[in-house]
Design a protein around this motif. Sequence first.
Motif, short mmCIF file in Angstrom:
data_model
loop_
_atom_site.label_atom_id
_atom_site.label_comp_id
_atom_site.label_asym_id
_atom_site.label_seq_id
_atom_site.Cartn_x
_atom_site.Cartn_y
_atom_site.Cartn_z
N GLY A 37 0.82 -1.20 0.00
CA GLY A 37 0.00 0.00 0.00
C GLY A 37 0.86 1.25 0.00
O GLY A 37 2.08 1.19 -0.12
N GLN A 50 -3.44 3.74 2.16
CA GLN A 50 -4.25 3.40 0.99
C GLN A 50 -3.79 2.06 0.43
O GLN A 50 -2.60 1.85 0.16
N THR A 51 -4.75 1.15 0.27
CA THR A 51 -4.49 -0.15 -0.34
C THR A 51 -5.58 -0.40 -1.37
O THR A 51 -6.58 0.32 -1.41
N PRO A 52 -5.44 -1.43 -2.20
CA PRO A 52 -6.52 -1.75 -3.14
C PRO A 52 -7.84 -2.06 -2.41
O PRO A 52 -8.91 -1.85 -2.97
N THR A 55 -9.06 2.62 2.20
CA THR A 55 -8.20 3.60 2.84
C THR A 55 -8.54 3.73 4.32
O THR A 55 -9.62 3.33 4.75
#
Length: 107
Positions: A37, A50-52, A55
């Motif tokens: 992230g 933030q990651t896929p 957030t």
Amino acid sequence: MRITLAAALALLATPALAQFPPPGIYACTGETAGGMGIISMLIAGDYQWQTPAGTGDGQVASAGNTVEALTGPLADRHWKGIFSTDAGKTVFVFTTDDGKVTCAAPE
């Protein structure tokens, strides 16, 4: 002379100020998980993660070059580590529930 000596003694008795990590955007890579992230370090110890998958935000505590997530998604995974800045480039190395994580500015 007395005022100067008193001022010097007062400075010695003053606690060290916290050194917050440098603000910026850092890409985080896990030891085994690869890209994990993006962490945005904001002023005064705030961060955004933030990651896929989504957030989150929280806050970190810092003393010297150590840093520990106090709230938010990184605190939930027990992120603790250190940061260093060399030639203007800051790198974080964390120990987490998911293993070692390194975060640095994207190149």
